[in-house]
Design an enzyme around this catalytic site. Structure first.
Site, PDB file in Angstrom:
ATOM      1  N   GLU A  69      42.689  46.484 -25.499  1.00  0.00           N
ATOM      2  CA  GLU A  69      41.848  46.973 -26.603  1.00  0.00           C
ATOM      3  C   GLU A  69      41.354  45.821 -27.479  1.00  0.00           C
ATOM      4  OE1 GLU A  69      40.784  49.791 -26.196  1.00  0.00           O
ATOM      5  OE2 GLU A  69      42.303  50.528 -24.787  1.00  0.00           O
ATOM      6  N   HIS A  90      38.173  44.585 -26.007  1.00  0.00           N
ATOM      7  CA  HIS A  90      37.039  45.393 -26.465  1.00  0.00           C
ATOM      8  C   HIS A  90      36.684  45.054 -27.914  1.00  0.00           C
ATOM      9  CE1 HIS A  90      36.562  48.054 -23.043  1.00  0.00           C
ATOM     10  NE2 HIS A  90      37.818  48.463 -23.088  1.00  0.00           N
TER      11      HIS A  90
END
Lengths: 489, 489
Positions: free
Chosen positions: A255, A258
């Site tokens: 994550e 991202h």
């Protein structure tokens, strides 16, 4: 420039509202009181109505016709805005609201059916979803390929034919690698219990190590890890399991990949169409290269081994080499989101082939479970035991996300290309990673990929960064070399 | 009913979007990363633009003209919607969005100036806020009294003249009571340290004791306690201080009063103009009666004493009577939000008089600090030592909340009236409160005030509940009797 300026002022507000809608989604998964759901549904629907009205505002056609541009940034802004306007205008409002209503209902039915391991209970509503999405795809494609029109929502310019060529080359070599690895003796698995507070603390520290800016983001726990938001407020979630600290650590790194993409976009693009990751595929290339090519590499895991011993004491793994093998242990499993690097893309390719066939009417919803199980056994060598381990495991189809799955594997392919290019430029990169310094790697990705946001077409971003057209070759070579090494093949 | 139904469908979406905007505000105070502020400003401004456009939608004039109603609920809905439409239509969209942007910026500048104890650093942006708010007030009042027009935003139908009459009657008797109390020997102060986790645990338990529904809300820590949201998602914040557990406990009870008002409104009114507290004054009457007339009464503090001994052990207060006196100890202090019941309204009255003078141009921003300090010394008998203890202590003016302060004291006046009426109906109420059972009190408030939401005009809600027109008399009698008793006057 009056028309361009008016258009951008309108668009900036739309982008700001879109960030608000995204943050509502974050809140729903992290903070929302459990009985607030009915009100939240009305709030989300109202935001969607507002966004749709702004995206199809009749003034946009005039602005787009009259806007003059003076450079590549303006040209790219217009390209994105025109695309979004045309897309929104092609879908009748009634169809859009039907899709919203049916997928909202289907998500609930999917969760119940998965709980009950009963695909037949989900099939009727899935048929409605597929039928509506086919109708939407026909409206979007205007006579062209319906699946390509769907794919275009997530990966502008990509075609199923181009992806198939890559994926068909991946599949046999991944099947062969998987079989060879699982025939060899397995590294030790992790044993024991790991304090969940210490996992979160270590994960936050690792997030910072990868350059995630906590002053412009935050880390919370949620059932499913995700990243949310663009610009100055990019939040991630992760999860903990007492027996599996790797779940927390590698979900966080994924994550963070991202989130760093969003945080590292040129700040001039804030709240414009260029101010967010350009496609799902390029996004996934960042999360996967952070997680795998960097995070699960021999150099970085050497550093991580020390960090984990500091955090948890002796946990029964003797040294860095053994730890590296444990981190990269390959195991049989049914579930895509739990799959290792070797098997992950086989899970995705299965979904890609099935959903393409479904949209093309080569198969129907009633054939889906049998087709899934047949393909799974062909690639993985054992049978699906129950629907929740098979065709019912992912939420995507219930919410109408056809064309989304292949971007996962495309992202892996892109990560393979980027990893090769990055290491070509920096042959000594591992020396920095071995001391937990990711700054050379993340700076290269920031300067060559992330900073551009939506300036270039997705494929062009990768091609410019790598100096060559993307292909599956680098990913395959990387995986074969890495796992042949670990498994002594 | 077609026009009415269309109008209500539109209004429900507007109410849903208004809840979203409110939740963004909650997020800003509890969860937002610290460097996200500039983007958040743009997001809030975009939401404000959307809300303003919806509230001034030209179709609303037609719907309002054509809507037929068949009962008191419909009549009340139309009254609120017409009021909101007329209010919003008077303020140009550009001015509304300027106010949103400037107040968002001013809030940051205020925080910095308070930190630096430097009113001069805040004055320039406060001038901008005052100038914009005067412009807005002039547009709203259409030739009438500008301050009354501002007040009407928070307390429909109230006028500064009517409030002045009440407050001018309050002020001398409060000044006299304050002087007498501070001349008398003071009860013991709380000593020692109180674990902050145990404070939060006890506060959550007390919140439930007062009927706050945690499945439709949540409690977080924030710099300033507040309540946020309506309907199924009503969140509160509180704060902790290691040496002052009363801060946490009574902040929580106060916010629970606000939150229970929202949670206890007739569920048929969800996401309609009736589905929220009718005014700031009535809202404050609920928070204050929960906090003071119930929470700081002799009966309830008797129960609380036992709870605090369970949570913290012996903390040096000998018995319930001594604890009651300690809870209600009156001390010199500069800060409104830390003030006891005797002095609180003196702080508010000061602000009411200053902000009226500011809006009437009887004073200007550059005079504000001196005017504050002079008035403070007149009422409190000692001088303000620094700006953060004086004119910079409250956020309200930075965010443009002129006309808001007097509703605090109006709420206290209303709470005094409601307390009298409630105890008339239930002479044995203290017997239930003494065992920590607030259900009789909160049920009376729910049935007589809270459930109605926006059905009646604010003053009418109080008058119907009490059977008499509201006045400052009951509050003064209550305070004089209570503090004369505690201080043996």
């Amino acid at each position: 420039m009056a028309a361009y300026d008016d258009l951008m002022a309108h668009q900036r507000e739309t982008e700001a509202l879109s960030q608000v809608a995204g943050r509502l989604g974050w809140d729903q998964e992290t903070m929302m009181p459990r009985e607030a759901a009915p009100q939240r549904g009305a709030e989300m629907a109202a935001m969607e109505t507002v966004l749709h009205a702004r995206r199809t505002d009749p003034r946009m056609a005039d602005w787009l016709a009259e806007a003059e541009t003076s450079g590549p940034v303006e040209v790219a802004q217009l390209r994105h805005i025109r695309r979004s306007y045309e897309r929104a205008s092609k879908v009748p409002a009634k169809l859009a609201s039907q899709i919203a209503r049916v997928t909202s209902e289907a998500q609930g039915k999917w969760a119940e059916a998965r709980e009950a391991d009963d695909f037949a209970a989900f099939a009727p509503v899935l048929k409605d979803v597929v039928s509506l999405k086919r109708e939407e795809g026909a409206a979007l494609s205007a006579g062209g390929d319906v699946y390509d029109a769907m794919l275009d929502d997530y990966e502008a310019g990509a075609t199923a034919a181009e992806l198939s060529a890559m994926f068909d080359a991946l599949r046999p070599r991944l099947v062969a690698l998987r079989a060879a690895v699982l025939d060899a003796p397995a590294p030790a698995a992790l044993q024991g219990k790991f304090d969940e507070g210490a996992q979160m603390k270590l994960s936050r520290q690792i997030a910072k190590t990868f350059g995630y800016d906590m002053a412009k983001g935050r880390v919370d726990k949620a059932v499913h890890p995700f990243s949310s938001g663009s610009g100055l407020d990019v939040r991630i979630t992760t999860r903990t399991s007492e027996t599996d600290p790797f779940n927390c650590i590698y979900s966080t790194i994924h994550e963070v990949g991202h989130a760093c993409y969003e945080q590292n976009i040129d700040p001039d693009y804030l709240l414009t169409p260029l101010g967010q990751g350009v496609s799902m595929g390029v996004h996934e290339s960042q999360s996967r290269i952070y997680e795998n090519q960097i995070g699960r590499g021999r150099a970085f895991t050497g550093w991580l081994y020390g960090q984990m011993r500091d955090a948890f004491g002796d946990f029964g793994i003797a040294d860095e080499d053994a730890f590296y093998a444990t981190v990269n242990r390959v195991e049989n499993g049914y579930i895509r989101t739990e799959a290792d690097e070797v098997q992950y893309n086989l899970h995705v390719l299965l979904r890609f082939d099935l959903e393409r066939a479904l949209i093309a009417r080569d198969i129907e919803v009633d054939d889906l479970e049998a087709a899934w199980n047949e393909r799974f056994e062909a690639d993985f060598g054992f049978a699906v035991d129950k629907a929740s381990n098979g065709v019912l495991q992912d939420v995507h189809w219930s919410v109408g996300l056809f064309g989304y799955f292949p971007t996962y594997s495309l992202g892996n392919v892109y990560a393979g290309c980027l990893n090769d290019a990055m290491r070509d430029k920096m042959p000594d990169l591992d020396a920095t990673l071995a001391r937990g310094d990711t700054s050379h790697a993340t700076r290269w990705l920031r300067e060559n990929v992330q900073t551009h946001g939506g300036l270039y077409a997705p494929r062009d971003v990768i091609e410019q960064a790598c100096g060559a057209a993307p292909s599956e070759g680098p990913l395959l070579s990387y995986l074969e070399e890495k796992f042949n090494g670990i498994y002594g093949l």
